[in-house]
Design an enzyme around this catalytic site. Structure first.
Site, PDB file in Angstrom:
ATOM      1  CD  GLU A 183      -2.800  -0.725   2.524  1.00 29.43           C
ATOM      2  OE1 GLU A 183      -3.203  -0.399   3.190  1.00 29.43           O
ATOM      3  OE2 GLU A 183      -4.221  -1.105   1.625  1.00 29.43           O
ATOM      4  CD  GLU A 236      -4.465  -5.736   3.318  1.00 26.55           C
ATOM      5  OE1 GLU A 236      -5.207  -5.725   3.434  1.00 26.55           O
ATOM      6  OE2 GLU A 236      -3.504  -5.930   2.789  1.00 26.55           O
TER       7      GLU A 236
HETATM    8  C1  GAL Z   1      -4.059  -2.375   5.372  1.00 21.18           C
HETATM    9  C2  GAL Z   1      -2.890  -3.264   5.849  1.00 21.18           C
HETATM   10  C3  GAL Z   1      -2.773  -4.200   6.000  1.00 21.18           C
HETATM   11  C4  GAL Z   1      -3.276  -4.414   7.603  1.00 21.18           C
HETATM   12  C5  GAL Z   1      -4.709  -3.822   7.349  1.00 21.18           C
HETATM   13  C6  GAL Z   1      -5.639  -3.020   8.484  1.00 21.18           C
HETATM   14  O1  GAL Z   1      -4.490  -1.771   4.742  1.00 21.18           O
HETATM   15  O2  GAL Z   1      -1.914  -3.036   3.848  1.00 21.18           O
HETATM   16  O3  GAL Z   1      -1.724  -4.669   6.203  1.00 21.18           O
HETATM   17  O4  GAL Z   1      -3.330  -3.133   8.007  1.00 21.18           O
HETATM   18  O5  GAL Z   1      -4.803  -1.887   6.394  1.00 21.18           O
HETATM   19  O6  GAL Z   1      -5.812  -4.793   8.408  1.00 21.18           O
END
Ligand code: GAL
Length: 887
Positions: free
Chosen positions: A187, A256
């Site tokens: 990110e 994610e």
């Molecule tokens: C995303 C990040 C993850 C985790 C998630 C929140 O932005 O890439 O590593 O932090 O948020 O759980």
């Protein structure tokens, strides 16, 4: 001679085992991609991935987590690599125990699943310092995550180390291993603008560097709209169906999918309704997505001091389909399993479409995407003529109303905010809003959660009201300096520069002289002295002459603390404590901890004293921590005295006791609700920080409406309750008896109320109507495939299942007809088949799982022309407990 033969046999056996471990998991295959999907061994694939962070579980839990992911429909396991776990000291690597990533990847391979390794090495992840080793701050001239030579050297070294390790172990796809995908950075797009041109250069460098390592599988960057041409930019978020990669040549990957969220000390606990999660996933595949990962499929535990922050709790349950302890979280796991099966039925049609699917507008907020192609393989989902295959997704994105839509001449009813999946463009295999999967409740008391569709983490008292131990001993932790590794320095030193994060704690101690003029000034002027600190993080506790004056908690908050000083010399001891290092944002290396700005004492006759440049003594950590009095080897080296009833609730105290492990295999938790703040160790293993902060009274919702866009405040529980009360003790860390439990308590608590709990499912419920879709596995039944029977002629089924090692001990409610109410409050309606209880009990009682067809044929028709539903509630009990009871 016999001995020699035994040794030889042993050696041969080990060699065979070794060979088995080194064996190829797959026939070597290549991975590439086009605009539609990843291409695995020459074939486009639609992939479901399960996010599991290996150090958030113990290795003995890994096989089960992987198996449950596979059973739930995952093709891929995804994880970050945790740099600070693997290289705690520069150049000294750790790939043992929970950090044995090679073993983890191999287990995934031997389960027949693929692997997505996100090396980062910045990972965020609510992990301490975002995964960076704290020593990285000390590299001369370093600036993190930008075009900075020292940083790039270190980053490259670690990324290369990981790629080389995977290659040596033959773990890439082209070597017959499971790794099909990698990730560099994480990110970066969120912070890139803060670094200007140097940020842009850095990303280009990261891409070049990654490719030059010759891993031979594609790399992704997530949330990176300017990812270079040879890197796939991927989406992260609650929804990614509108996502378009930055080049036509790249497929839409969702690295994610936040199927839950993390929790902060003193915060409410977020839950994401599974109907909305399923909707988001279905929409993604509907609109052209091809790889989807649950962040997290299993969240697990931030053992030790691995949790990031500041202020993230020890549990990383994440409301994931597998709960913190590895048990199925139902209905989440089951409903998503059905979703995955439905998507898989569409896979041939999904991969057959080269460009966009056919789009049909079905109404103002209703739409269909139709994937048609010709099947070259024997295809299961085809019920169309010839070799034409067709799959469709019908969506109703109206948040409030259901809709009746006409599609290819048939009428379909779509609940609000839902997607129906039609693998053959005709029959509905799945609707995201219609949950047929069971609900599991893991304890009686907590089961009465405000959401019927959200299961609370639940616990069963091992032995009611039995204290874990009444024989506690205690030892005092000194206030201020305690040892030889202390030192003095002029001025205020930055916290992490001193501790190097070897402990949460740092003592700042100085002496202040108060003249008789000052003390008489206070009497006459009524002005009293105050300690002022510009700002602090995360916790400071201020002691004057050994007495606590006050504490401040926050992230860079100012301190204004009244202090009582006496004439002559006073000792000011300030404890600065971190609660997880910052894991998100730009310029992490500059963030630091402890104090910022001026430290001064006001309210003196002479005005104020600037303490910022005074002589301070520094003491890193706690005496007990450095003596390792929590360990099996060293616990006797402290001076322990029996816990006296009247000395309960003292601060800065170590507590010690021994306990026997509860029998059986159910996961074990420690109830620390009676304690204040500190850390706990079992047999020397740090089970994490604990802190009994309570969530705000208000702000939780009575019911959770799955409809409409989700955010982490939308569906929360635990208002007015301790945010985290139960702490996972992995079974692997226990022995049958005499387990050493040591706590360090910072603020005060009552250890006599600590108890050991077993975590298991106690009650299961399900509700399936006769109009529900038939079981997904039947779509591949030969009769259906060969069109001897139509899937629409088959009745739906109810599936019930207790945890592994448990059986359904009794069926407490069953009604086929028009039952009323929800789980734990079912009642019979006007229409009820009298056979209900006997049919269900016959099928289920005494078994770990059972399946019941929901149809008149099974129960008899209790009321004609009325739509009927089967509702069941049953109890689960560990099968060994049942046996014992029957003896
Ligand atoms: C995303 C990040 C993850 C985790 C998630 C929140 O932005 O890439 O590593 O932090 O948020 O759980």
């Amino acid at each position: 001679m016999a001995d020699f033969r035994r040794v030889l046999e042993f050696l041969v056996l080990t060699a065979i085992l070794q060979m088995a471990i080194c064996a190829e998991f797959f026939k070597p295959f290549n991975v590439s991609y086009d605009h539609r999907a990843l291409i695995i061994d020459g074939k486009r694939r639609m992939l479901i991935s399960s996010g599991i962070h290996y150090p958030r579980a113990t290795p003995d839990m890994w096989p089960d987590l992987i198996a449950k992911s596979k059973e739930g429909g995952a093709d891929v396991i995804q994880t970050y690599a945790f740099w600070n776990g693997h290289e705690p000291i520069r150049g000294q690597y750790n790939f043992e125990g929970r950090y044995d990533i090679v073993k983890f990847v191999k287990l995934v391979g031997s389960a027949g699943l693929y692997f997505h390794l996100r090396i980062g090495p910045y990972v965020c992840a609510e992990w301490n310092f975002g995964g960076f080793p704290v020593w990285l701050r000390d590299v001369p001239g370093i600036e993190f995550r930008t075009d900075n030579e020292p940083f790039k050297v270190e980053m490259q070294r670690f990324v290369k180390k990981m790629v080389d390790l995977m290659q040596q172990e033959m773990l890439f796809s082209w070597q017959g291993g499971p790794i099909i995908l990698l990730q560099i950075e994480n990110e970066y797009g969120n912070i890139e603008s803060k670094y200007g041109q140097r940020g842009k250069e850095y990303i280009k460098w990261a891409a070049r560097m990654a490719h030059a390592l010759g891993a031979g599988v594609p790399w992704v960057m997530c949330k990176q709209t300017d990812a270079p041409e040879d890197i796939i930019d991927a989406c992260n978020g609650y929804y990614c169906d509108g996502f378009k990669p930055n080049s036509y040549k790249k497929p839409a990957l969702w690295t994610e999918d936040w199927n839950g969220w993390y929790t902060t000390w003193g915060g409410r606990v977020p839950h994401r309704p599974v109907e909305d999660n399923a909707f988001a996933v279905a929409r993604f595949f509907q609109r052209g997505g091809s790889f989807h990962n649950y962040y997290m499929y299993f969240g697990g535990t931030n053992f030790g001091r691995t949790s990031g922050g500041p202020f993230y709790i020890t549990s990383y349950d994440y409301d994931a389909p597998l709960d913190e302890y590895g048990l199925l979280s139902q209905p989440k796991w089951g409903h998503l399993k059905d979703l995955h099966a439905a998507i898989k039925l569409c896979e041939p049609a999904l991969v057959a479409v080269d460009d966009a699917p056919e789009y049909i507008n079905l109404g103002p907020k209703q739409e269909a995407h139709v994937y048609r192609g010709s099947s070259h393989t024997e295809d299961l989902s085809s019920s169309l003529s010839g070799d034409e295959i067709c799959s469709a997704f019908l969506a109703n994105i109206d948040e409030h109303n259901s809709a009746s839509v006409k599609f290819l001449g048939q009428v379909y009813s779509l609940p609000p905010w839902s997607v129906s999946i039609l693998p053959d463009c005709k029959n509905v295999a799945f609707n995201t809003a219609k949950v047929g999967a069971q609900i599991s409740i893991k304890t009686a008391e907590l089961g009465s959660s405000c959401f019927s569709n959200i299961t609370e983490p639940g616990y069963q008292l091992l032995r009611e009201d039995r204290l874990i131990s009444t024989t506690w001993v205690t030892s005092k932790e000194p206030i201020g300096e305690w040892g030889e590794n202390n030192f003095t320095a002029q001025g205020i030193l930055e916290h992490l520069n001193v501790t190097k994060d070897t402990s949460d704690y740092l003592w700042y101690v100085c002496r202040i002289h108060i003249s008789d003029e000052d003390s008489s000034y206070w009497e006459t002027s009524q002005v009293y002295p105050k300690l002022i600190i510009g700002s602090i993080r995360d916790v400071v506790r201020i002691f004057v002459n050994g007495q606590l004056a006050g504490s401040v908690v926050g992230r860079w908050v100012p301190v204004e603390q009244p202090v009582q000083l006496v004439q002559g010399y006073n000792e000011l001891a300030i404890l600065s404590a971190t609660v997880g290092l910052q894991n998100y944002g730009a310029f992490l290396e500059k963030d630091g901890a402890g104090f910022k700005g001026q430290v001064k004492l006001t309210g003196l006759k002479s005005g104020e004293i600037d303490l910022s440049m005074s002589l301070w003594s520094y003491q890193v950590g706690l005496k007990g921590e450095f003596m390792k009095i929590y360990s099996l080897e060293e616990h006797d080296s402290a001076v322990w005295i029996d816990l006296q009833q009247d000395s309960i609730s003292t601060s800065f105290t170590w507590y010690k006791t021994f306990f026997d492990a509860p029998s059986g295999k159910d996961p074990v938790a420690l109830d620390l609700g009676s304690m204040g703040k500190g850390q706990a160790w079992v047999n020397g293993h740090n089970i994490g920080r604990y802190w009994s902060l309570v969530a705000p009274k208000g702000g939780c919702q009575k019911t959770c409406d799955y409809r409409g866009a989700y955010n982490s405040d939308k569906c929360t529980t635990n208002c007015g309750e301790t945010t985290q009360r139960w702490y996972h003790i992995p079974r692997a860390w226990l022995r049958p008896s005499n387990n050493l439990l040591v706590l360090f308590e910072e603020t005060g608590g009552n250890p006599l109320e600590i108890s050991i709990l077993l975590h298991s499912t106690t009650t299961i419920c399900a509700q399936v109507s006769e109009s529900h879709y038939p079981p997904l596995h039947l779509w591949s039944h030969p009769d259906i495939v060969n069109r001897k029977r139509s899937i629409s002629d088959l009745p739906p089924e109810m599936h019930l299942r207790c945890d592994d090692g448990q059986i359904i001990s009794s069926v407490t409610f069953a009604s086929y007809g028009t039952p009323q109410g929800g789980c734990q409050e079912f009642s019979q309606g006007k229409c009820h088949a009298p056979t209900s209880l006997s049919v269900v009990s016959e099928a289920c009682q005494g078994r770990n799982e059972c399946t019941i067809r929901v149809s008149n044929k099974i129960f008899g028709d209790p009321c004609q022309r009325v739509a009927k539903t089967l509702a069941v509630e049953a109890k689960c009990q560990s099968s060994s407990a049942m046996n014992a009871a029957w003896l």
